[in-house]
Write a protein that holds these residues in place. Structure first.
Motif, PDB file in Angstrom:
ATOM      1  N   GLN A 116     -59.106  78.096 -18.465  1.00  0.00           N
ATOM      2  CA  GLN A 116     -57.896  78.488 -19.179  1.00  0.00           C
ATOM      3  C   GLN A 116     -57.318  79.723 -18.489  1.00  0.00           C
ATOM      4  O   GLN A 116     -58.061  80.632 -18.125  1.00  0.00           O
ATOM      5  N   SER A 157     -47.292  80.126 -14.943  1.00  0.00           N
ATOM      6  CA  SER A 157     -48.128  78.933 -15.069  1.00  0.00           C
ATOM      7  C   SER A 157     -49.183  79.167 -16.149  1.00  0.00           C
ATOM      8  O   SER A 157     -49.748  80.270 -16.233  1.00  0.00           O
ATOM      9  N   THR A 158     -49.409  78.148 -16.954  1.00  0.00           N
ATOM     10  CA  THR A 158     -50.491  78.197 -17.937  1.00  0.00           C
ATOM     11  C   THR A 158     -51.308  76.922 -17.830  1.00  0.00           C
ATOM     12  O   THR A 158     -50.779  75.843 -17.550  1.00  0.00           O
ATOM     13  N   LEU A 159     -52.603  77.045 -18.071  1.00  0.00           N
ATOM     14  CA  LEU A 159     -53.505  75.895 -18.049  1.00  0.00           C
ATOM     15  C   LEU A 159     -54.466  75.987 -19.219  1.00  0.00           C
ATOM     16  O   LEU A 159     -55.060  77.047 -19.462  1.00  0.00           O
ATOM     17  N   TRP A 205     -44.148  70.059 -17.442  1.00  0.00           N
ATOM     18  CA  TRP A 205     -45.197  70.024 -18.449  1.00  0.00           C
ATOM     19  C   TRP A 205     -46.048  68.776 -18.230  1.00  0.00           C
ATOM     20  O   TRP A 205     -45.513  67.652 -18.210  1.00  0.00           O
ATOM     21  N   TYR A 231     -56.023  67.902 -21.059  1.00  0.00           N
ATOM     22  CA  TYR A 231     -55.488  68.733 -19.978  1.00  0.00           C
ATOM     23  C   TYR A 231     -54.049  69.075 -20.323  1.00  0.00           C
ATOM     24  O   TYR A 231     -53.222  68.185 -20.528  1.00  0.00           O
ATOM     25  N   ARG A 232     -53.733  70.383 -20.395  1.00  0.00           N
ATOM     26  CA  ARG A 232     -52.386  70.845 -20.687  1.00  0.00           C
ATOM     27  C   ARG A 232     -51.980  71.878 -19.640  1.00  0.00           C
ATOM     28  O   ARG A 232     -52.626  72.910 -19.507  1.00  0.00           O
ATOM     29  N   ASN A 233     -50.904  71.595 -18.909  1.00  0.00           N
ATOM     30  CA  ASN A 233     -50.475  72.496 -17.854  1.00  0.00           C
ATOM     31  C   ASN A 233     -48.950  72.628 -17.890  1.00  0.00           C
ATOM     32  O   ASN A 233     -48.237  71.629 -18.003  1.00  0.00           O
ATOM     33  N   HIS A 234     -48.477  73.859 -17.807  1.00  0.00           N
ATOM     34  CA  HIS A 234     -47.036  74.130 -17.739  1.00  0.00           C
ATOM     35  C   HIS A 234     -46.781  75.026 -16.539  1.00  0.00           C
ATOM     36  O   HIS A 234     -47.428  76.070 -16.379  1.00  0.00           O
ATOM     37  N   ARG A 235     -45.833  74.614 -15.696  1.00  0.00           N
ATOM     38  CA  ARG A 235     -45.454  75.409 -14.527  1.00  0.00           C
ATOM     39  C   ARG A 235     -43.944  75.642 -14.563  1.00  0.00           C
ATOM     40  O   ARG A 235     -43.178  74.723 -14.889  1.00  0.00           O
ATOM     41  N   ASP A 272     -53.888  77.264  -9.436  1.00  0.00           N
ATOM     42  CA  ASP A 272     -55.300  77.220  -9.836  1.00  0.00           C
ATOM     43  C   ASP A 272     -56.139  78.163  -8.980  1.00  0.00           C
ATOM     44  O   ASP A 272     -57.003  78.894  -9.497  1.00  0.00           O
TER      45      ASP A 272
END
Length: 692
Positions: free
Chosen positions: A417, A409-411, A362, A375-379, A486
């Motif tokens: 988004q 993955s979410t961004l 995270w 910026y929020r990213n979860h892998r 991405d």
């Protein structure tokens, strides 16, 4: 009494007659066995030749000839033995064993004993030649206990000072993948602010073996275009351990509790640059010093039938704040990795391996690009794998396996988004075959399925190993890797996998006190992601060619170890936002590292020189990179080690790259001073505080 001499004389003559008759009978009963022993070209002196079940026999002379007598009759078995050769046996009538020609066959190495080192550097003790172990990693001139930094002392790696990651033979850092106990690690690095070198997540004391493969690896490993870093955790401890270490930047405690057939280990580390930032000047304006809290735990169990269960879990929490221009960047990352593996013999010569691993990361960054953004990213990745390995006989070893990578993955970062879910299914089969006593072939095939598209990757290695000193190998194969999340999301998950074809010629000599390896190589890239007009395509391509040279020498003095690592790399790519075929900005043409380590008494003194030619950017070519590093290790007592190092002694300001405005990007500090003390709190030595 006059007849006494006459009687005595008659008795003597009679005795002589009897002895003569017996001797004649004995000669009549003996047979002479003769012949010559060779390897087909030259005679073999001192070979042992004898009749099985008797003491009749002899050794061959300097011309390989033998001759002896035997009283055996009828069929006998003649046997010849010679070190390094298969035994020779021949059953025949003894009367026919005259002037025979014995040709010995050189004993072939069993396939299970063969270790092909082409393009691979093994850390630990291999074949009695010590290359690098955990303590060497900790005390390498500029590593400061970081596995990744220590690996950058090897040929084939390139110095990219602004992020500190592994770049191998003209490949991106993402092209080198890490595996722990055969299971994939999604993010093997800690995080930090932009243009600041990161560190590897794993303690070197965790591993009994590190096999850094710069290319040409077998079918077991996928999703890596350039290199793989397989690491094997230590075996089960047989005694309790407890150790601590402290430095200006980190504090650590770790230990192991050993049980009858199992062991539980833990390790906790707190890293903070707060004290160091107050003591030494810096260029960046940190609003919150870099801090990392990490913990690791392992459980290992051995079963009565040879099965071994290993489990590992590690967690990192990293945070840092930086004031830059009009931004107050705030970064926080949670990184958790866990795996569970089981390996056991299930039949004669057959071993089963099964494993599952989970990686979750995270990333939260405020003011990431401009003031006020978030910026929020979860892998997340789940890696499932099973494999069967079998030693069929002394000539053949095979393995086959399947695996699946399940990724999510979410961004959330305006205006981008996305939520992305996909999986990559892989299958492989490998066969290692001894085709001649000194010639070995490894054939493998790997297939991967992503969406509805299959990717087939044949791989082969041909090795000639005439003795324990020399090895020559030719390696060729195809490798693939999925574009990053991405790129996949912005292309609506339509981009295919990128591929790279490797051709490597490896030549190695390993003597009692020296090691020399020379490896020319060629890589051809296809289907690289490219975004020429705002839309991602898979028509990028490139090449990377060069030669690596590595020399390690112990012959000058038993106390002195010197190494030389040199790489020549010529690479070009058309990918990402490049408008023409160009040398990638992370690649430098020449890389050189010289190091020396001298032991005297309780001290070990090390010095190293690192050099790299400039890197090419649209704004210009950077000056060459140069750093002289020194380190000193002192064994204060059997349970206490003090280690200190100073990087970039000469204080050179190295420009790592240029930004879009042509400004040179340099490190936060020109020099870095590191001192740490390692203490064992149990009966084990300080060299064995190994947390695990």
């Amino acid at each position: 009494m006059k007849n006494v001499p006459y009687i005595c004389g008659m008795k003597q003559k009679f005795a002589h007659i009897i002895i003569g008759l017996l001797w004649a009978c004995n000669l009549a009963a003996q047979t002479t066995v003769t012949g010559t022993v060779t390897d087909g070209r030259t005679p073999l002196p001192a070979a042992n030749v004898f009749i099985v079940g008797t003491i009749d026999g002899c050794l061959t002379d300097t011309l390989g000839r033998f001759s002896f007598m035997t009283t055996q009759t009828g069929d006998v078995t003649l046997k010849v033995t010679y070190m390094g050769y298969d035994d020779y046996t021949r059953t025949a009538p003894v009367s026919t064993l005259k002037d025979i020609d014995v040709r010995m066959q050189e004993r072939a190495t069993a396939i299970s004993e063969v270790v092909v080192t082409a393009s691979t550097y093994s850390f630990g003790k291999s074949d009695g030649f010590k290359t690098m172990d955990a303590l060497d990693v900790v005390m390498s001139g500029n590593s400061c206990g970081d596995v990744v930094a220590a690996l950058q002392s090897l040929p084939g790696t390139q110095k990219v000072g602004e992020d500190g990651k592994l770049y191998v033979r003209g490949g991106e850092s993402d092209e080198c993948q890490t595996f722990v106990n055969g299971m994939h690690v999604l993010v093997p690095y800690s995080t930090n602010t932009e243009n600041t070198a990161v560190r590897g997540r794993f303690s070197p004391f965790l591993f009994k073996g590190i096999n850094f493969t710069l290319g040409g690896y077998n079918g077991e490993y996928g999703q890596a275009l350039s290199a793989v870093l397989p690491m094997e955790t230590t075996d089960m401890a047989t005694s309790d351990k407890l150790g601590v270490s402290a430095s200006l930047v980190d504090w650590n405690i770790g230990g192991t509790k050993a049980f009858t057939n199992s062991a539980l280990s833990f390790n906790a580390t707190y890293t903070s640059m707060a004290l160091y930032d107050r003591l030494f000047t810096q260029r960046q304006d940190f609003t919150r010093p870099y801090r990392k809290l990490s913990g690791e735990a392992q459980y290992k169990k051995e079963y009565t039938r040879g099965g071994v269960l290993k489990s590992y879990v590690g967690y990192d929490l990293t945070s840092v704040g930086l004031h830059e221009d009009d931004r107050h960047l705030s970064l926080k990352e949670h990184n958790i990795y866990a795996n569970l593996t089981y390996k056991a013999p299930i039949a004669r010569g057959t071993t089963l391996f099964a494993g599952i691993a989970n990686s979750s990361v995270w990333n939260h960054i405020d003011d990431a690009v401009s003031a006020g953004d978030h910026y929020r990213n979860h892998r997340n990745e789940i890696h499932l794998k099973t494999e069967l390995r079998k030693v069929v006989n002394d000539r053949l070893k095979v393995s086959t396996g399947i695996e699946d990578y399940l990724r999510h993955s979410t961004l959330d970062f305006m205006p981008y988004q996305y939520t992305l879910d996909y999986n990559i299914f892989g299958a492989h089969t490998d066969a290692q075959l001894r085709v001649m006593p000194k010639v070995f072939v490894n054939l493998s095939a790997r297939a991967e399925l992503m969406r509805t598209r299959w990717q087939l990757m044949p791989r082969a290695t041909l090795s000639y190993i005439p003795n324990k000193q020399w090895q020559v190998s030719l390696v060729a194969g195809r490798y693939s890797q999925t574009p990053n999340d991405d790129q996949l999301a912005q292309s609506n998950n339509t981009l295919p996998q990128s591929t790279a074809n490797h051709v490597i010629l490896s030549m190695q000599y390993k003597g009692a006190s020296s090691l020399l390896r020379i490896e020319p190589y060629l890589k051809r890239y296809r289907h690289l992601p490219r975004i020429p007009q705002g839309e991602w395509l898979a028509d990028g391509y490139g090449t990377s060619r060069g030669v690596d040279v590595f020399v390690e020498d112990h012959s000058i003095s038993p106390r002195l170890v010197t190494t030389l690592a040199y790489s020549l790399n010529d690479s070009e790519r058309l990918y990402q936002d490049y408008t023409e075929l160009s040398t990638p900005s992370f690649a430098s043409r020449h890389n050189l590292r010289l190091s020396a380590k001298y032991s005297i008494g309780k001290c070990i003194l090390g010095v190293s020189e690192s050099y790299a030619t400039g890197r090419h950017f649209a704004q210009g070519t950077t000056p060459h990179y140069n750093s002289v590093d020194v380190n000193l290790t002192y064994l204060l007592s059997p349970k206490v080690i003090i280690y200190t190092s100073l990087n970039n002694v000469l204080g050179r300001t190295n420009i790592h790259r240029y930004d879009a405005n042509g400004k040179g990007i340099i490190s936060n500090r020109d020099r870095f001073f590191y001192v740490t003390i390692l203490v064992s709190l149990k009966n084990n030595k300080a060299y064995d505080i190994s947390n695990f």
